[in-house]
Motif scaffolding. Structure first.
Motif, PDB file in Angstrom:
ATOM      1  N   ARG A   2       9.943  -1.869  -2.735  1.00 20.28           N
ATOM      2  CA  ARG A   2       8.757  -2.585  -3.207  1.00 20.28           C
ATOM      3  C   ARG A   2       8.573  -2.434  -4.706  1.00 20.28           C
ATOM      4  O   ARG A   2       8.864  -1.389  -5.276  1.00 20.28           O
ATOM      5  CB  ARG A   2       7.508  -2.060  -2.494  1.00 20.28           C
ATOM      6  CG  ARG A   2       7.494  -2.359  -0.994  1.00 20.28           C
ATOM      7  CD  ARG A   2       6.187  -1.871  -0.417  1.00 20.28           C
ATOM      8  NE  ARG A   2       6.104  -2.113   1.008  1.00 20.28           N
ATOM      9  CZ  ARG A   2       5.054  -1.814   1.741  1.00 20.28           C
ATOM     10  NH1 ARG A   2       4.002  -1.234   1.170  1.00 20.28           N
ATOM     11  NH2 ARG A   2       5.026  -2.072   3.029  1.00 20.28           N
ATOM     12  N   THR A   3       8.037  -3.487  -5.308  1.00 21.19           N
ATOM     13  CA  THR A   3       7.696  -3.412  -6.728  1.00 21.19           C
ATOM     14  C   THR A   3       6.463  -2.536  -6.877  1.00 21.19           C
ATOM     15  O   THR A   3       5.503  -2.673  -6.135  1.00 21.19           O
ATOM     16  CB  THR A   3       7.401  -4.820  -7.291  1.00 21.19           C
ATOM     17  OG1 THR A   3       8.535  -5.651  -7.065  1.00 21.19           O
ATOM     18  CG2 THR A   3       7.100  -4.747  -8.768  1.00 21.19           C
ATOM     19  N   ARG A   4       6.485  -1.642  -7.846  1.00 21.97           N
ATOM     20  CA  ARG A   4       5.353  -0.731  -8.085  1.00 21.97           C
ATOM     21  C   ARG A   4       4.634  -1.089  -9.379  1.00 21.97           C
ATOM     22  O   ARG A   4       5.130  -1.855 -10.201  1.00 21.97           O
ATOM     23  CB  ARG A   4       5.838   0.707  -8.171  1.00 21.97           C
ATOM     24  CG  ARG A   4       6.520   1.221  -6.919  1.00 21.97           C
ATOM     25  CD  ARG A   4       6.712   2.710  -7.034  1.00 21.97           C
ATOM     26  NE  ARG A   4       7.430   3.271  -5.904  1.00 21.97           N
ATOM     27  CZ  ARG A   4       7.381   4.542  -5.538  1.00 21.97           C
ATOM     28  NH1 ARG A   4       6.615   5.383  -6.207  1.00 21.97           N
ATOM     29  NH2 ARG A   4       8.069   4.966  -4.492  1.00 21.97           N
ATOM     30  N   ASN A   5       3.459  -0.457  -9.509  1.00 25.59           N
ATOM     31  CA  ASN A   5       2.692  -0.534 -10.762  1.00 25.59           C
ATOM     32  C   ASN A   5       2.419  -1.977 -11.195  1.00 25.59           C
ATOM     33  O   ASN A   5       2.625  -2.358 -12.357  1.00 25.59           O
ATOM     34  CB  ASN A   5       3.417   0.220 -11.880  1.00 25.59           C
ATOM     35  CG  ASN A   5       3.690   1.669 -11.512  1.00 25.59           C
ATOM     36  OD1 ASN A   5       3.005   2.245 -10.678  1.00 25.59           O
ATOM     37  ND2 ASN A   5       4.709   2.251 -12.140  1.00 25.59           N
ATOM     38  N   ARG A   6       1.970  -2.779 -10.235  1.00 26.48           N
ATOM     39  CA  ARG A   6       1.664  -4.175 -10.547  1.00 26.48           C
ATOM     40  C   ARG A   6       0.378  -4.321 -11.352  1.00 26.48           C
ATOM     41  O   ARG A   6       0.190  -5.267 -12.100  1.00 26.48           O
ATOM     42  CB  ARG A   6       1.513  -4.977  -9.253  1.00 26.48           C
ATOM     43  CG  ARG A   6       2.783  -5.097  -8.433  1.00 26.48           C
ATOM     44  CD  ARG A   6       2.497  -5.866  -7.156  1.00 26.48           C
ATOM     45  NE  ARG A   6       3.672  -5.948  -6.298  1.00 26.48           N
ATOM     46  CZ  ARG A   6       3.672  -6.510  -5.102  1.00 26.48           C
ATOM     47  NH1 ARG A   6       2.547  -7.042  -4.629  1.00 26.48           N
ATOM     48  NH2 ARG A   6       4.778  -6.541  -4.370  1.00 26.48           N
ATOM     49  N   LEU A   7      -0.530  -3.361 -11.148  1.00 22.07           N
ATOM     50  CA  LEU A   7      -1.831  -3.443 -11.808  1.00 22.07           C
ATOM     51  C   LEU A   7      -1.826  -2.676 -13.127  1.00 22.07           C
ATOM     52  O   LEU A   7      -1.032  -1.761 -13.343  1.00 22.07           O
ATOM     53  CB  LEU A   7      -2.930  -2.875 -10.905  1.00 22.07           C
ATOM     54  CG  LEU A   7      -3.143  -3.566  -9.544  1.00 22.07           C
ATOM     55  CD1 LEU A   7      -4.179  -2.785  -8.734  1.00 22.07           C
ATOM     56  CD2 LEU A   7      -3.583  -5.012  -9.728  1.00 22.07           C
ATOM     57  N   ASP A  22      -1.061  -2.755  -5.760  1.00 21.58           N
ATOM     58  CA  ASP A  22      -0.400  -2.152  -6.926  1.00 21.58           C
ATOM     59  C   ASP A  22       1.080  -1.934  -6.625  1.00 21.58           C
ATOM     60  O   ASP A  22       1.880  -1.736  -7.520  1.00 21.58           O
ATOM     61  CB  ASP A  22      -1.064  -0.816  -7.271  1.00 21.58           C
ATOM     62  CG  ASP A  22      -0.468  -0.188  -8.517  1.00 21.58           C
ATOM     63  OD1 ASP A  22      -0.478  -0.835  -9.585  1.00 21.58           O
ATOM     64  OD2 ASP A  22       0.041   0.953  -8.399  1.00 21.58           O
ATOM     65  N   GLY A  23       1.421  -1.916  -5.319  1.00 22.82           N
ATOM     66  CA  GLY A  23       2.799  -1.733  -4.909  1.00 22.82           C
ATOM     67  C   GLY A  23       3.020  -0.424  -4.189  1.00 22.82           C
ATOM     68  O   GLY A  23       2.262   0.551  -4.361  1.00 22.82           O
ATOM     69  N   ALA A  24       4.065  -0.394  -3.320  1.00 24.31           N
ATOM     70  CA  ALA A  24       4.451   0.818  -2.578  1.00 24.31           C
ATOM     71  C   ALA A  24       3.304   1.362  -1.738  1.00 24.31           C
ATOM     72  O   ALA A  24       3.180   2.574  -1.566  1.00 24.31           O
ATOM     73  CB  ALA A  24       4.986   1.877  -3.519  1.00 24.31           C
ATOM     74  N   GLY A  25       2.442   0.456  -1.266  1.00 26.77           N
ATOM     75  CA  GLY A  25       1.381   0.873  -0.348  1.00 26.77           C
ATOM     76  C   GLY A  25       0.029   1.125  -0.972  1.00 26.77           C
ATOM     77  O   GLY A  25      -0.951   1.315  -0.252  1.00 26.77           O
ATOM     78  N   LEU A  26      -0.066   1.109  -2.304  1.00 28.87           N
ATOM     79  CA  LEU A  26      -1.353   1.352  -2.966  1.00 28.87           C
ATOM     80  C   LEU A  26      -2.083   0.041  -3.180  1.00 28.87           C
ATOM     81  O   LEU A  26      -1.534  -0.903  -3.758  1.00 28.87           O
ATOM     82  CB  LEU A  26      -1.142   2.066  -4.308  1.00 28.87           C
ATOM     83  CG  LEU A  26      -2.408   2.365  -5.118  1.00 28.87           C
ATOM     84  CD1 LEU A  26      -3.358   3.277  -4.348  1.00 28.87           C
ATOM     85  CD2 LEU A  26      -2.046   2.976  -6.477  1.00 28.87           C
ATOM     86  N   TRP A  27      -3.345   0.002  -2.719  1.00 30.51           N
ATOM     87  CA  TRP A  27      -4.164  -1.204  -2.833  1.00 30.51           C
ATOM     88  C   TRP A  27      -5.506  -0.876  -3.470  1.00 30.51           C
ATOM     89  O   TRP A  27      -6.016   0.229  -3.332  1.00 30.51           O
ATOM     90  CB  TRP A  27      -4.420  -1.807  -1.445  1.00 30.51           C
ATOM     91  CG  TRP A  27      -3.207  -2.472  -0.843  1.00 30.51           C
ATOM     92  CD1 TRP A  27      -2.132  -1.856  -0.300  1.00 30.51           C
ATOM     93  CD2 TRP A  27      -2.978  -3.874  -0.726  1.00 30.51           C
ATOM     94  NE1 TRP A  27      -1.219  -2.770   0.163  1.00 30.51           N
ATOM     95  CE2 TRP A  27      -1.724  -4.036  -0.086  1.00 30.51           C
ATOM     96  CE3 TRP A  27      -3.714  -5.014  -1.088  1.00 30.51           C
ATOM     97  CZ2 TRP A  27      -1.180  -5.293   0.189  1.00 30.51           C
ATOM     98  CZ3 TRP A  27      -3.179  -6.269  -0.804  1.00 30.51           C
ATOM     99  CH2 TRP A  27      -1.917  -6.396  -0.177  1.00 30.51           C
ATOM    100  N   LEU A  28      -6.061  -1.894  -4.121  1.00 26.94           N
ATOM    101  CA  LEU A  28      -7.427  -1.808  -4.648  1.00 26.94           C
ATOM    102  C   LEU A  28      -8.268  -2.834  -3.904  1.00 26.94           C
ATOM    103  O   LEU A  28      -8.017  -4.035  -3.977  1.00 26.94           O
ATOM    104  CB  LEU A  28      -7.451  -2.117  -6.149  1.00 26.94           C
ATOM    105  CG  LEU A  28      -8.843  -2.207  -6.806  1.00 26.94           C
ATOM    106  CD1 LEU A  28      -9.609  -0.898  -6.666  1.00 26.94           C
ATOM    107  CD2 LEU A  28      -8.716  -2.615  -8.283  1.00 26.94           C
ATOM    108  N   TYR A  29      -9.253  -2.322  -3.122  1.00 22.64           N
ATOM    109  CA  TYR A  29     -10.188  -3.194  -2.427  1.00 22.64           C
ATOM    110  C   TYR A  29     -11.458  -3.248  -3.266  1.00 22.64           C
ATOM    111  O   TYR A  29     -12.102  -2.222  -3.500  1.00 22.64           O
ATOM    112  CB  TYR A  29     -10.558  -2.637  -1.043  1.00 22.64           C
ATOM    113  CG  TYR A  29      -9.446  -2.623  -0.017  1.00 22.64           C
ATOM    114  CD1 TYR A  29      -8.164  -3.106  -0.322  1.00 22.64           C
ATOM    115  CD2 TYR A  29      -9.680  -2.154   1.269  1.00 22.64           C
ATOM    116  CE1 TYR A  29      -7.150  -3.099   0.623  1.00 22.64           C
ATOM    117  CE2 TYR A  29      -8.682  -2.150   2.235  1.00 22.64           C
ATOM    118  CZ  TYR A  29      -7.408  -2.610   1.912  1.00 22.64           C
ATOM    119  OH  TYR A  29      -6.414  -2.599   2.859  1.00 22.64           O
TER     120      TYR A  29
END
Length: 394
Positions: A2-7, A22-29
């Protein structure tokens, strides 16, 4: 991968309501532009999990990524990061118990073992006076040998006996905490003892009158007062002063005085009361004391209740003696050892000591009453006649 650090931090702050990866399972709701939360999505043992990592913007993007990395590493090791975090939280809460609370709980647990359920305060007072004011508000998990050393150093030499008691009580509290599942350093008290060093003033035993001098002192107690009679009975029976001071007429039947177990220190926890054989001399003393009896007590005080623990001591002090009433137990025991061939178990039982371990006592239930009766008669004979002959007790 997965692409990381999108945000970016600036970009995350500008986003409106919605869910952003954000990638690799990290999300901002985000519920709205100024408010949201970080979520880590992970699959553990085939089950999809969502783990909250904190509120946005209180938790920064960098911190959220660090938390996600830690959780991801746990999942890769086959652990559920949500369950592991809960375990860590419970562990932290458990180890936040303060010494104040642990000390009170330990005291409560030991009350049944203490004389009078510890109401006299002798068990708890060394902690209450010398330890808890400084360490009471500390979590037990954080207490180390330096804390203990600094707490007891002011009294380690000047109040050696009290300091030892305080250290012993603190050690018991830490063991109690460990039994509750708290992480404590059980070696901290011994480490502190090593740091404190050898005490300059060693604990001294209570001064005891040498047994050859006891008959003359016994004969001097001849004015029939409550104090003199109490001292006579104390010397004759080899009991501690509390057993004597609170002696009741209804505890005596014939030539046997049955003392409740809680009044005989050293037999704490015994399920049976302690029977004391009364010599002819002891019965004569009790007969004289009956004229002073009040409310069933043989040795009442002038006002109410019974004579104080200091009454007999003060009499000896007024005579210029360094000896104390408690020391007559040693006088009696030394006389037995040096002037008789009394078996060890009989001799120890004569002064109210519990003999043997719990298992041994379960099988050997005798209190050697008949052998002690002969022993007490001969002790009384020695006191009243000042006999110097060696007595043999089979």
């Amino acid at each position: 991968m997965r692409t990381r650090n999108r945000l970016s931090a600036k970009g995350a702050a500008s986003l409106g309501a919605g869910k952003f990866a954000d990638g690799a399972g990290l999300w901002l709701y985000k519920q709205e532009r100024e408010r949201g939360k970080w979520v880590f999505r992970v699959t553990v043992h085939g089950k999809r999990r969502e783990m909250g990592l904190g509120a946005f913007p209180d938790v920064s993007l960098a911190d959220a990524r660090k938390k996600a990395d830690d959780a991801r590493a746990m999942a890769q090791d086959g652990l559920d990061p949500i369950k592991e975090r809960e375990k860590a939280r419970r562990k932290a809460e458990r180890n936040m118990h303060l010494l104040n609370d642990i000390a009170l709980d330990a005291f409560e647990a030991r009350k049944a073992e203490l004389k009078g359920d510890g109401k006299a305060g002798r068990w708890f007072s060394p902690l209450e006076i010398h330890v808890l004011p400084r360490l009471g508000k500390m979590p037990v998990a954080e207490i180390d040998q330096i804390d203990i050393r600094d707490t007891l150093a002011p009294i380690w030499h000047d109040k050696a006996h009290t300091a030892k008691k305080a250290l012993n009580r603190l050690s018991l509290c830490l063991k109690h905490a460990a039994a509750l599942g708290l992480e404590v350093d059980l070696q901290a008290p011994e480490k502190a003892r090593a740091l404190l060093g050898k005490q300059r003033h060693e604990t001294k035993n209570i001064p005891a009158m040498p047994w050859p001098e006891v008959p003359a002192f016994y004969k001097s107690l001849n004015d029939g007062t409550v104090t003199h009679l109490a001292l006579r009975l104390l010397i004759l029976t080899g009991l501690r002063s509390a057993a004597i001071r609170f002696a009741r007429l209804d505890e005596i039947e014939g030539d046997v005085w049955t003392v409740p177990a809680e009044r005989v220190k050293g037999r704490v926890g015994a399920t049976q009361p302690f029977r004391v054989p009364l010599s002819g001399e002891a019965l004569a003393v009790i007969e004289q004391a009956k004229r002073h009896a009040r409310d069933g007590f043989l040795f009442p005080s002038v006002r109410k209740g019974v004579i104080s623990g200091a009454t007999m001591s003060r009499h000896m002090e007024r005579l210029g003696m360094e000896y104390r009433p408690h020391g007559f137990r040693s006088s009696f025991r030394d006389w037995i050892a040096e002037s008789t061939n009394t078996p060890h178990d009989v001799a120890e039982t004569a002064i109210g000591h519990t003999v043997g371990g719990a298992v041994e006592r379960a099988y050997k239930r005798t209190d050697f009453l008949e052998q002690r009766r002969a022993l007490h008669e001969r002790w009384a004979g020695y006191l009243t006649a000042k006999a110097d002959n060696v007595v043999r007790i089979g």
